[in-house]
Motif scaffolding. Structure first.
Motif, PDB file in Angstrom:
ATOM      1  N   SER A   1       3.265  -4.710 -33.593  1.00 50.42           N
ATOM      2  CA  SER A   1       1.818  -4.927 -33.526  1.00 50.42           C
ATOM      3  C   SER A   1       1.308  -5.884 -34.597  1.00 50.42           C
ATOM      4  O   SER A   1       0.236  -6.481 -34.451  1.00 50.42           O
ATOM      5  N   LYS A   2       2.060  -6.050 -35.677  1.00 47.03           N
ATOM      6  CA  LYS A   2       1.639  -6.956 -36.756  1.00 47.03           C
ATOM      7  C   LYS A   2       1.482  -8.389 -36.250  1.00 47.03           C
ATOM      8  O   LYS A   2       0.670  -9.148 -36.773  1.00 47.03           O
ATOM      9  N   ILE A   3       2.271  -8.742 -35.254  1.00 43.58           N
ATOM     10  CA  ILE A   3       2.200 -10.097 -34.704  1.00 43.58           C
ATOM     11  C   ILE A   3       0.821 -10.358 -34.099  1.00 43.58           C
ATOM     12  O   ILE A   3       0.286 -11.468 -34.186  1.00 43.58           O
ATOM     13  N   PHE A   4       0.229  -9.311 -33.517  1.00 45.78           N
ATOM     14  CA  PHE A   4      -1.052  -9.477 -32.826  1.00 45.78           C
ATOM     15  C   PHE A   4      -2.265  -9.238 -33.728  1.00 45.78           C
ATOM     16  O   PHE A   4      -3.395  -9.477 -33.322  1.00 45.78           O
ATOM     17  N   THR A   5      -2.023  -8.777 -34.941  1.00 49.71           N
ATOM     18  CA  THR A   5      -3.135  -8.496 -35.847  1.00 49.71           C
ATOM     19  C   THR A   5      -3.156  -9.413 -37.068  1.00 49.71           C
ATOM     20  O   THR A   5      -4.047  -9.308 -37.908  1.00 49.71           O
ATOM     21  N   THR A   6      -2.194 -10.316 -37.140  1.00 47.16           N
ATOM     22  CA  THR A   6      -2.162 -11.226 -38.290  1.00 47.16           C
ATOM     23  C   THR A   6      -3.343 -12.185 -38.271  1.00 47.16           C
ATOM     24  O   THR A   6      -3.835 -12.557 -37.198  1.00 47.16           O
ATOM     25  N   ASN A   7      -3.792 -12.563 -39.440  1.00 41.48           N
ATOM     26  CA  ASN A   7      -4.891 -13.533 -39.557  1.00 41.48           C
ATOM     27  C   ASN A   7      -4.378 -14.969 -39.594  1.00 41.48           C
ATOM     28  O   ASN A   7      -5.166 -15.914 -39.640  1.00 41.48           O
TER      29      ASN A   7
END
Length: 387
Positions: free
Chosen positions: A215-221
């Motif tokens: 999920s980090k891929i989709f929440t990174t800035n």
């Protein structure tokens, strides 16, 4: 706007309905009834009569009269020549539309709460499917039916999608928006009820493969690295492999999921398919997916300018997105932009009166006491919509 009528000065809309013959209808009038133009096309009460809608009404041979909202002022107005419209009639239109917009705003707020609830249910279904715990076709059918039951007020529905997008929720709320837009486009292109239902399932589930990715891929800035983007590009195949295991689910649903990022020129993913090798559902969902993604805030960027999603669909209809479906989508969406309030770069609020497919972000607007063609006025531009 000049001597605008206040909401409480306008005749009650239930007492302000009149029958007009087809040849008496004018662009800009508001339908006072829902009309079945054909088995595949319904015009809703409170829809604004556009050029396209007027042609539909004129071409329906069995239709002689139509119920519209009007007063003496409204009836005497000349919408075919809006730039010559009197200040009195402009004020009436503005005041009347204010009353309609209040009702739409209330409906949009209710829809937002409903979408939040459906998003939570969709999250649970995705979890069960992802964990191979056996979510079945009945659960998919139930949530799809729940969503479609809320699709009665299309004006409010499209307002909710256009104004709110899917925010940072690029899976569940995004899935709902894509399902709604795919459902509508499916009806607009003439799919039968069974196919529209299957298309709605596919729209709801189109990004389920993202749940198998960190999920980090989709929440990174930050913008994605090439490596991370290649991981993201695997989500249609991951989703296909999950959904194809659902018992008794038509294979067209899984194919739509697999192909919603394919492009006609072969530049898409994950398979690089071209033209007729891309399924009908894949082509339809691709358009809905692009519209909502461009029109939504994401962790790494803000939503684009008001008309950019439409501009991108128009541009990509030449070689990437299906031209016929894109053209149908754009023309139907226009009717929901007409009548909307917008903020200009001079901080004043204007109203969209007419759209032009050849100049999407430069419509005809009503600003204070004047009709202005933005295509002829380079000093003004639309900054954002107002609900």
């Amino acid at each position: 706007m000049g001597d605008n009528l206040k909401i409480n000065e306008i005749i009650d809309i239930n007492e302000n309905l009149h029958k007009l013959k087809i040849d008496e209808l004018k662009i800009g009038m508001i339908l006072g009834e829902t009309i079945n133009v054909s088995e595949k096309k319904i015009l809703l009460k409170n829809d604004t009569i556009t050029n396209e809608i007027l042609e539909m009404l004129q071409n329906k041979e069995t239709l002689e009269e139509v119920c519209v909202y009007k007063t003496k002022k409204y009836y005497n107005s000349d919408f075919e020549n809006p730039e010559n419209e009197s200040v009195e009639n402009k004020d009436y239109i503005s005041g009347y539309n204010d009353k309609i917009k209040i009702n739409v705003a209330d409906t949009v707020a209710i829809l937002e709460k409903t979408f939040d609830s459906i998003s939570a249910n969709l999250n649970q279904i995705f979890y069960k499917l992802g964990m191979l715990k056996g979510s079945n076709i009945d659960e998919i059918r139930t949530i799809s039916k729940q969503l479609q039951e809320k699709m009665t007020d299309l004006n409010a529905l499209i307002n909710a999608i256009v104004f709110h997008g899917s925010g940072k929720d690029s899976i569940y709320r995004h899935g709902i928006n894509v399902a709604v837009l795919s459902n509508l486009l499916g009806k607009w292109v003439g799919l039968d009820e069974k196919k529209v239902n299957l298309l709605t399932y596919s729209g709801l589930l189109h990004d389920i493969g993202k749940t198998k990715i960190d999920s980090k891929i989709f929440t990174t800035n930050d913008l994605l690295s090439e490596e991370d983007f290649n991981i993201v590009k695997s989500h249609p195949l991951l989703g296909y492999n999950i959904v194809k295991e659902i018992n008794f689910l038509d294979k067209s649903v899984a194919q739509g999921i697999l192909m919603h990022h394919e492009r006609l020129d072969g530049s898409g993913y994950p398979l690089g398919l071209q033209d007729d090798n891309i399924s009908q559902f894949g082509k339809i969902i691709a358009i809905a997916d692009v519209f909502d993604a461009i029109n939504s805030n994401r962790s790494y960027r803000k939503k684009k300018a008001p008309f950019e999603a439409l501009e991108i669909i128009k541009k990509e209809s030449f070689g990437k997105l299906d031209y016929k479906y894109s053209n149908i989508f754009l023309h139907h969406m226009f009717s929901y932009y007409v009548g909307k309030d917008v903020v200009l770069n001079n901080n004043k609020v204007a109203q969209i009166i007419q759209m032009d497919i050849n100049d999407l972000d430069r419509p005809l607007i009503l600003l204070e006491d004047s009709f202005i063609k933005l295509s002829l006025n380079s000093d003004l531009e639309i900054v954002e919509f107002v609900l």
